[in-house]
Design an enzyme around this catalytic site. Sequence first.
Site, PDB file in Angstrom:
ATOM      1  N   HIS A  77      38.174  74.890  26.606  1.00  0.00           N
ATOM      2  CA  HIS A  77      37.602  74.019  27.630  1.00  0.00           C
ATOM      3  C   HIS A  77      38.495  72.794  27.864  1.00  0.00           C
ATOM      4  CE1 HIS A  77      34.116  71.124  28.779  1.00  0.00           C
ATOM      5  NE2 HIS A  77      34.717  71.574  29.851  1.00  0.00           N
ATOM      6  N   GLU A 109      41.426  73.643  29.896  1.00  0.00           N
ATOM      7  CA  GLU A 109      41.031  73.737  31.309  1.00  0.00           C
ATOM      8  C   GLU A 109      41.078  72.352  31.971  1.00  0.00           C
ATOM      9  OE1 GLU A 109      37.508  72.621  33.451  1.00  0.00           O
ATOM     10  OE2 GLU A 109      36.706  74.247  32.183  1.00  0.00           O
ATOM     11  N   HIS A 110      40.578  71.334  31.266  1.00  0.00           N
ATOM     12  CA  HIS A 110      40.601  69.978  31.824  1.00  0.00           C
ATOM     13  C   HIS A 110      42.018  69.439  31.972  1.00  0.00           C
ATOM     14  CE1 HIS A 110      36.456  68.103  31.885  1.00  0.00           C
ATOM     15  NE2 HIS A 110      36.219  69.356  31.550  1.00  0.00           N
ATOM     16  N   GLU A 136      30.857  65.180  29.048  1.00  0.00           N
ATOM     17  CA  GLU A 136      30.235  66.407  29.543  1.00  0.00           C
ATOM     18  C   GLU A 136      29.293  66.960  28.465  1.00  0.00           C
ATOM     19  OE1 GLU A 136      33.210  69.114  30.947  1.00  0.00           O
ATOM     20  OE2 GLU A 136      31.782  70.735  31.271  1.00  0.00           O
TER      21      GLU A 136
HETATM   22 ZN   LIG Z   1      34.498  70.586  31.712  1.00  0.00          ZN
END
Ligand SMILES: [Zn+2]
Length: 1120
Positions: A77, A80-81, A168
């Site tokens: 994750h 991805e950022h 998040e």
């Molecule tokens: Zn995210």
Amino acid sequence: MVDIPISNDAPGGVGAELLADHMERPALDTRKYRVVKLPNQLEALLIHDEDTDKASASLDVNVGSFSDKDDMPGIAHAVEHLLFMGTEKYPKENAYNQYLTAHSGSSNAFTASTETVYYFEVAASNTPNNKKTEAPLYGALDRFAQFFVAPLFLEETLDRELKAVDSENKKNLQNDTWRLHQLNKTLSNPKHPYHHFSTGSYKTLHDEPLKRGVKIRDEFIHFYDTHYSANRMKLVVLGRESLDELQNWVEELFSEVKNKDLPRNRWDDISPYTDNELGTMVFAKPVYEMRLLDLYFPYPDEELLYESQPSRYIGHLLGHEGPGSILAYTKAKGWANALGAGPVNPCPGSAFFSVSIRLTEEGLKHYQEILKVLFQYISLLREQPPQAWVFEEMKTMAQVNFRFRQKTPASKTTNGLSQIMQKPYPRDWLLSGPSLLRKFDPDAITKGLSYLRPDNFRITIVSQDYPGDWDQKEKWYGTQYKVDQIPSDTLKSLQEAYASTPASRPAELHLPEKNDFIPSRLEVEKKDVDEPLVAPKLIRNDDSVRTWWKKDDQFWVPKAFLHITLRTPIPHITPRCAVIAQMYGELVQDELNEYSYAAEIAGLEYSLSTRSVGIDLSIAGYNDKMHVLLDKVLLCMRDLNVREDRFNINKERLQRNYRNWEFQQPYQQVNSFTRWLNSERGWTNEEYAAELPHVTADDVRTFKPQMLQQCHIELLAHGNLYKEDALNFTKLVERTLRPRTLPPSQWPVRRSLIFPPGCNYVYERTLRDPANINHCIEYTLYIGQTTDRALCARLLLFSQCTDEPAFNVLRTNEQLGYVVFSGTSVNNTWMGYRILVQSEKNPEFLEQRIDAFLEGFGKTLVEMTEAQFEKLKISLITRRLEKLKNLGQEMVRFAGHIISERYDFEQVDHDVANLQPLTLADIRAFYDHYIAPTSPHRSKLSVHLLAQSSPAAIAETMSDEEQSAKLFDAMSKFVTAHGITPNLEKLASRFNDVDVKHGDKPAIVAAVRSYLSQDERVVEPKLTEIVTQGEALLSTVLPSLGIEPAPTEAEKAAMQDAEKKMVHGDAKEADERGHVPVQGNGTVPVKIVDVHAWKAERTVAPGARAVKDLSEFEEGAAKL
Ligand SMILES: [Zn+2]
């Protein structure tokens, strides 16, 4: 096995292999498709759509959180950022997003278990190939492709993005969906990656790896290098360009992506549930008030059985809601409210089948009996062979739905298809594969059913008060739970149920009846029209009825939409009336559920709701049997027999909904307070909740005729319907309900309040959820009335200008929180500009940051060039003019204009006409007048939602010594991580004079710095490097010890300022105090304490009314 239909070279330069040049597709689909594989094995689906106004691309990499390292959960994750943050070719970190915003575009990405998906959309264009660099799609693709060719993982963006990930995760902490999902994962086989925690946090991605001495940036790069490979990537590109041209661009831009020939990610020989997990019952305590009974059966992965999809057949019957079903039976007993059943596929190679039942209070007491009913129904399915007619019904509906499937927006199309491409469908079935049922395979169904056994499942029971003795806490979300074995006598009774016979099981359980709602009339009369009509026609307009109608002239599907408003002030006189009206609606729907379920699976649905001007009934779907459903719903509305038992069950559920409302995320609640404050009449959730306990079944019985006996009927019929149909529907409503006419003089008027220039109101409220740590602010500037079209255009364009900067400053740079919105806000006739932030920082601080952003934006506007401004303007106009994609979107537009009571069907054209002449000078003037914090004309209202929990609450559980000891411990571990064996005595003496309790961050940092430089002789640049990392670490360590880090000097000044400005007391008192000389426009923030008194002092705006005489919409009127 994958059946690849064609294999020869496609036109193109680099020798891409052609995998498919046609698609099995819906009847109305005019797009062209081609699938190719580049020499680096990257597969791309190209879509040519000559009418699209948006171009889009999506890339799905076959790697996700299941590949996270065990000691760095969330790394997939985080990658991805970080991938967005600069590439070798485009090193500026927001180059991609700036490019997209300037071309009416946007982007997003997400990480799933075995996939990471990146996508964007951007304005479509027809640019000749020799000018391809001017095509927004080409420019965006170029920037996008570089993520997969040469990303930089810029060091300076790292910390910020990890904080974004952390935020998040914090946003999800109190969310039951995340909590229960993770609990299920945490309690699964620890050797299966399903067990992982996937979001990640600052702790798992930064603090802990750092403590271990891990260089985190290197880890991210390593993850990327290990798992990202061209042969694992599926790309979808959709544009107006020809397939050849799209292919050229893809070859040019994506051929450089490295192929590492990695295998497809799958987990075959390991199950998420082993003997350790099966036969157990998990009890979990939710945040929301809810009661759930969930069953999980290990089940084979059916990804290769796409032609027969056996689990879909099983799910259809177990999840049925019509007569004979498990739900109908348990509902009649008063035990269940809803039920869902179907397969879950966490990754290729692993699957399970789940059944989820929403329980009533009684149902929770009888959950063992519900389990029995479930296994009795399974025995019913097992004792007869799978039924071909059931499959045929499902197959027919699947075919009808696929045949008339309408276009979805560009990015939804590319994003969905890139995920489907990871699955083993033949490449010419990428559109139809998941949808169509092709082969009845009774053996496969029987085999699937054989997994649903009492010795092969696990149960989860979710309830806030049962059993009460949860003794464990889930590691990542803190969910309280407890695990027991399923008692042997329960298992025994389930075995009996599983072996039951028609004689030993309730006669109420049986297979569904034949479905009469399956549509058979699917003809559409297609007529060529030059321009689709932008408004429906008014075909009846008299004292009792207004009927709007438009025969579909652009989508040609056998579907329609009906929206009926029964206009009456009765349901909105007081909160009590509103609650009784709502109960009435709930009971009608409850009564109809078994009946309407058949319609629902045949693609025909209705909904019933109440709002301030009356009752809304709408029906949408295939028009063939629409009148049958309408007739039935109207009869039920008229003749509803309020049964005491159903009343109690529905009342309890509604009560829970009201209570749960306050446990939503703060950002989901805040706008309803703003709307409440700017409406003349309206109430809060709290007021409804207070009334419900005093409502009885008798109240509903008495109230129903009051509501229905006098009202005005307004009806919109739209879609595959003739004028006669629309008039007949109207007559059916009149004939069935027979309301007396409600004269227009008695129609409700919806009005908003006007905020005076220079006002500065603050409304504060403490959030109910004791464990929530997020505050929220909605900061709204009142601009004017929606009737002022010129002003409206300025507001729209101003919002477009701040869209990217607000996000960039408040979220990306200042890291205030994960949820940041900015834009226009409309309620009744009221329009405003708003900024919303959800954050751990307190609202007063947020208020000050928003002021600072708006002030800074003034400078941005001064520096903005005419060329930049024109781009933003064109981008907005393009967006406004976007074509409607399907009947549903047109329906939403029409219904919106009718519900608003403005009947402004030509709004888009007016907006564009008003936008076109706007200049940069106009927007600067707009800013100076309405937005600039120094403007004496601007009117502001902020809603502050305050969290109850905070570091201070944690501190109460810890002594001063404990805090110091823990901090000292964290610091010494940190030093160790940098290869220094700490001299604990010396380190401790450096901390002697530090005020830990008050979170004096600079002093703590200074202590560490002097220890390192003087006691350990660490020199520059290493010294600063370590200290900087330590400083970042402190911002998370301190709160976890219950210490609120003391604000920096700048933060302190800002907060003192805000505090000075905040005047407590009611409006009048504060107004009379006059001006306090502070920055900003010098207005005094006034706390709204007595809302009634405050509203009474406001001026009221004109109510919503039609933008022109409705007779102009009548047939035969001058052309629109
Ligand atoms: Zn995210």
